[in-house]
Write an enzyme that holds these catalytic residues in place. Structure first.
Site, short mmCIF file in Angstrom:
data_model
loop_
_atom_site.label_atom_id
_atom_site.label_comp_id
_atom_site.label_asym_id
_atom_site.label_seq_id
_atom_site.Cartn_x
_atom_site.Cartn_y
_atom_site.Cartn_z
N GLY A 94 0.75 -1.14 0.00
CA GLY A 94 0.04 0.11 -0.15
C GLY A 94 0.69 1.26 0.08
CB ALA A 95 4.35 1.88 -1.19
CB SER A 97 -2.13 6.77 -1.32
OG SER A 97 -3.12 5.59 -0.56
N GLY A 98 -0.83 7.95 1.15
CA GLY A 98 -0.85 7.86 2.57
C GLY A 98 0.48 7.53 3.52
N GLY A 100 1.84 4.66 3.68
CA GLY A 100 2.77 3.71 2.96
C GLY A 100 3.84 4.54 1.97
CB SER A 227 -4.72 1.59 14.55
OG SER A 227 -5.67 2.76 14.92
CE1 TYR A 275 -8.37 0.12 9.14
CE2 TYR A 275 -8.96 0.93 11.26
CZ TYR A 275 -7.99 1.05 10.08
OH TYR A 275 -6.91 1.69 10.37
P1 NDP Z 1 -4.61 4.84 2.68
O1 NDP Z 1 -5.93 4.68 2.20
O2 NDP Z 1 -4.06 6.30 2.23
O3 NDP Z 1 -3.37 3.86 2.30
C1 NDP Z 1 -4.01 2.59 2.28
C2 NDP Z 1 -3.25 1.92 1.13
O4 NDP Z 1 -3.57 0.42 1.12
C3 NDP Z 1 -3.48 2.48 -0.22
O5 NDP Z 1 -2.24 2.44 -0.99
C4 NDP Z 1 -4.27 1.35 -0.98
O6 NDP Z 1 -4.16 1.45 -2.29
C5 NDP Z 1 -3.69 0.41 -0.33
N1 NDP Z 1 -4.65 -0.87 -0.37
C6 NDP Z 1 -5.95 -1.04 0.12
N2 NDP Z 1 -6.50 -2.14 -0.51
C7 NDP Z 1 -5.41 -2.93 -0.90
C8 NDP Z 1 -5.34 -4.21 -1.68
N3 NDP Z 1 -6.50 -4.91 -1.71
N4 NDP Z 1 -4.19 -4.49 -2.09
C9 NDP Z 1 -2.96 -3.89 -1.92
N5 NDP Z 1 -3.13 -2.45 -1.46
C10 NDP Z 1 -4.36 -2.41 -0.92
O7 NDP Z 1 -4.70 4.84 4.14
P2 NDP Z 1 -3.46 5.10 5.52
O8 NDP Z 1 -2.31 5.60 4.78
O9 NDP Z 1 -4.04 5.85 6.39
O10 NDP Z 1 -3.45 3.68 5.92
C11 NDP Z 1 -2.28 3.06 6.04
C12 NDP Z 1 -2.02 1.99 7.30
O11 NDP Z 1 -2.06 3.02 8.40
C13 NDP Z 1 -2.98 1.00 7.28
O12 NDP Z 1 -2.74 -0.01 7.86
C14 NDP Z 1 -4.23 1.88 8.42
O13 NDP Z 1 -4.85 0.92 9.20
C15 NDP Z 1 -2.97 2.42 9.38
N6 NDP Z 1 -3.27 3.46 10.16
C16 NDP Z 1 -3.77 4.69 9.71
C17 NDP Z 1 -4.32 5.85 10.49
C18 NDP Z 1 -4.76 6.89 9.97
O14 NDP Z 1 -5.27 7.86 10.78
N7 NDP Z 1 -5.05 7.28 8.88
C19 NDP Z 1 -4.16 5.45 12.22
C20 NDP Z 1 -3.64 4.42 12.44
C21 NDP Z 1 -3.18 3.34 11.49
P3 NDP Z 1 -4.98 2.37 -3.35
O15 NDP Z 1 -3.84 3.58 -3.31
O16 NDP Z 1 -4.68 1.75 -4.52
O17 NDP Z 1 -6.06 2.68 -2.85
MG1 PMR Z 2 -11.24 8.64 16.87
C1 PMR Z 2 -9.13 10.86 22.10
C2 PMR Z 2 -8.34 10.61 21.12
C3 PMR Z 2 -8.87 10.17 19.74
C4 PMR Z 2 -7.80 9.68 18.89
C5 PMR Z 2 -6.36 9.80 19.19
C6 PMR Z 2 -8.56 9.09 17.86
C7 PMR Z 2 -7.84 8.45 17.00
N1 PMR Z 2 -9.89 9.10 18.09
C8 PMR Z 2 -9.93 9.80 19.21
C9 PMR Z 2 -11.30 10.36 19.82
C10 PMR Z 2 -12.52 10.23 19.04
N2 PMR Z 2 -12.70 9.46 17.90
C11 PMR Z 2 -13.86 10.67 20.05
C12 PMR Z 2 -13.77 11.10 21.44
C13 PMR Z 2 -14.71 10.42 18.93
C14 PMR Z 2 -16.13 10.77 19.26
C15 PMR Z 2 -16.52 12.06 18.63
C16 PMR Z 2 -14.19 9.99 17.96
C17 PMR Z 2 -14.71 9.33 16.77
C18 PMR Z 2 -14.22 8.60 15.61
C19 PMR Z 2 -14.73 8.26 14.50
C20 PMR Z 2 -16.40 8.57 13.92
N3 PMR Z 2 -12.84 8.60 15.43
C21 PMR Z 2 -12.72 7.94 14.50
C22 PMR Z 2 -13.72 7.69 13.77
C23 PMR Z 2 -13.31 6.98 12.71
O1 PMR Z 2 -14.24 6.54 11.64
C24 PMR Z 2 -11.88 6.61 12.54
C25 PMR Z 2 -12.00 5.22 12.69
O2 PMR Z 2 -12.31 4.60 13.84
O3 PMR Z 2 -11.39 4.38 11.85
C26 PMR Z 2 -11.31 3.35 11.95
C27 PMR Z 2 -11.60 7.36 14.00
C28 PMR Z 2 -10.28 7.48 14.27
N4 PMR Z 2 -9.96 8.12 15.56
C29 PMR Z 2 -8.72 8.05 15.83
C30 PMR Z 2 -7.92 7.29 14.91
C31 PMR Z 2 -6.62 7.10 14.48
C32 PMR Z 2 -9.12 6.93 13.93
C33 PMR Z 2 -8.76 6.22 12.46
C34 PMR Z 2 -7.82 5.68 11.94
C35 PMR Z 2 -7.56 4.16 12.58
O4 PMR Z 2 -7.60 3.63 13.45
O5 PMR Z 2 -6.83 3.43 11.66
#
Ligand code: NDP
Ligand code: PMR
Length: 400
Positions: A94-95, A97-98, A100, A227, A275
């Site tokens: 997944g390199a 975007s984002g 990666g 995460s 997820y």
């Molecule tokens: P992105 O959507 O930007 O990156 C995800 C990547 O995964 C994309 O490059 C996507 O490809 C690729 N991907 C999705 N499905 C497939 C598949 N079937 N085969 C190969 N590649 C695939 O999201 P993030 O950069 O945020 O996510 C990267 C990692 O970070 C994930 O593991 C996520 O759980 C984790 N993470 C993210 C957080 C956040 O706040 N964003 C917080 C905590 C963890 P394509 O570009 O083609 O869509």
């Molecule tokens: Mg969350 C208190 C801190 C905190 C942090 C560090 C995250 C990270 N979140 C926090 C709090 C809250 N979130 C609170 C209080 C709420 C209710 C308002 C809230 C809601 C929320 C939603 C609806 N948060 C979310 C969502 C998503 O759809 C995201 C998710 O769960 O993705 C799986 C998300 C996230 N919050 C984070 C992080 C890192 C995410 C997304 C990414 C991930 O876990 O990969």
């Protein structure tokens, strides 16, 4: 849906008058950092403010390459057979975007790494590498669709044809389907989030383990991105729906959704939960790898929470209002926000920094961007569950 701050606040979290959280959350804060690192009361304040490759018998079009030069990463020995310092080789899934992509850039620009960008969309990955200024000799794009076990196997074959050693594997790709009403499925019929984020990576990592064993690199690592939202010992992990693998009955039945559940715990489909469950699987898998293989192989197995990278494509399927409000919410309210660039540096650090060689660790960062070993939730550190997850996953991907 949107952020729905009030309704999404977990009922189980109570705040005492002195500003401390209730017992189950006492050890953690919004950022997943132990409260011992934070002033008391901060918790409540937050709430209140709430290619090159060697041309061998490659099938036409199976992989494409940027160059066809001799690379010091492959040419590791002098005439005396003495090892020379060589570039490391890292696969990042997944390199395109984002996180990666930012990690690929951070590693490639050191000049010490050749990054194999394992992506489902070749053209997108190529364009992304170019627009990020990653130079040709520092990367190769290889096709990988984690939602197909055949594609995973094909990827491994194609990687072998590159003739490169494998030093570090970063399992980063993921899908998140928070608004899906019905489950969708991988090529083999597994629910898409767990099938992609966990099972695809599980097979990939298992198939590439031997390559890593054979590498002579000084520090070999297998990193699986976890995460905070899969960890119920944090506030973020208590936002419903919470991760819960239950007794794994749905997984054991194949996550097929036909006369059986598409969820690991056997319950009704919920995309956000699927997820979070998949992230628990990622963190459990890392620890099981550590228990089974660290001593024998010297490979360091680690997971991490890189911070909330609220701007990435991960939220592409969320409603527009969520995508608008989520970044400022994380920046100004929870303060858990981290830029893609900073998060990329963090993951690059876990992949390559000489000080982060410890195995079996779940890394996080504090406000000053200093890394620390974080604590996983009870479920995400349950050794028995990790063992059962491993065994069931082996069967599902055809390794047992
Ligand atoms: P992105 O959507 O930007 O990156 C995800 C990547 O995964 C994309 O490059 C996507 O490809 C690729 N991907 C999705 N499905 C497939 C598949 N079937 N085969 C190969 N590649 C695939 O999201 P993030 O950069 O945020 O996510 C990267 C990692 O970070 C994930 O593991 C996520 O759980 C984790 N993470 C993210 C957080 C956040 O706040 N964003 C917080 C905590 C963890 P394509 O570009 O083609 O869509
Ligand atoms: Mg969350 C208190 C801190 C905190 C942090 C560090 C995250 C990270 N979140 C926090 C709090 C809250 N979130 C609170 C209080 C709420 C209710 C308002 C809230 C809601 C929320 C939603 C609806 N948060 C979310 C969502 C998503 O759809 C995201 C998710 O769960 O993705 C799986 C998300 C996230 N919050 C984070 C992080 C890192 C995410 C997304 C990414 C991930 O876990 O990969």
């Amino acid at each position: 849906m949107a952020l729905q701050a009030a309704s999404l606040l977990p009922h189980s979290i109570s705040i005492r008058k002195n500003g401390k959280s209730n017992a189950s959350l006492r050890e953690t804060t919004f950022s997943g950092i132990s409260t011992s690192n934070h002033p008391a009361g901060e918790f409540s304040n937050y709430l209140i403010r709430s290619k090159e490759f060697r041309r061998r018998e490659l099938p036409l079009g199976a992989i494409r390459a940027q160059t066809a030069t001799v690379d010091p990463a492959i040419d590791q020995t002098t005439t005396e057979g003495k090892k020379t310092a060589r570039k490391g080789n890292v696969i990042i899934t997944g390199a395109s975007s984002g996180l990666g992509l930012a990690t690929a850039k951070a590693l490639a620009e050191t000049g010490e790494w050749h990054v194999i960008m394992a992506c489902r969309n070749f053209l997108k990955a190529e364009r992304a590498a170019k627009s990020f200024g990653i130079t040709k000799e520092n990367y190769t794009v290889l096709h990988l669709d984690l939602a197909s076990l055949d594609s995973v196997r094909q990827f491994v074959d194609n990687f072998h044809r590159l003739g490169r050693p494998l030093d570090v594997l970063v399992c980063n790709a993921a899908v998140y389907q928070p608004t899906a009403k019905e489950p969708s499925f991988t090529a083999e019929g597994f629910e898409l989030s767990v099938g992609t984020n966990h099972l695809g990576h599980f097979l990939l990592a298992r198939l590439l383990l031997d390559d890593m064993k054979q590498s002579d690199y000084q520090s070999k690592r297998l990193i699986i991105v976890g995460s905070i939202t899969g960890n119920t010992n944090t506030l973020a992990g208590n936002v419903p729906p919470k991760a819960n693998l239950g007794d794994l009955r749905g997984l054991a039945a194949g996550l097929a959704g036909l006369n059986s559940s598409s969820m690991i715990d056997g319950g009704e489909f919920d995309g956000a939960k699927a997820y979070k469950d998949s992230k628990v699987c990622n963190m459990l898998t890392m620890q099981e790898f550590h228990r089974r293989y660290h001593e024998e192989t010297g490979i360091a197995f680690a997971s991490l929470y890189p911070g909330c990278i609220a701007t990435t494509g991960l939220f592409r399927e969320h409603i527009p209002l969520f995508r608008l409000l989520f970044p400022p919410f994380q920046k100004y309210i929870t303060k858990g926000y981290v830029s893609e660039e900073e998060a990329g540096k963090r993951l690059a650090q876990v992949a390559s920094d000489p000080s982060l060689t410890k195995s079996g660790v779940y890394w996080s960062w504090n406000k000053n961007s200093a890394s620390f070993e974080n604590q996983l939730s009870k479920e995400a550190s349950d050794a028995e569950k990790a063992r059962r997850l491993w065994e069931i996953s082996e069967k599902l991907v055809g390794l047992a």
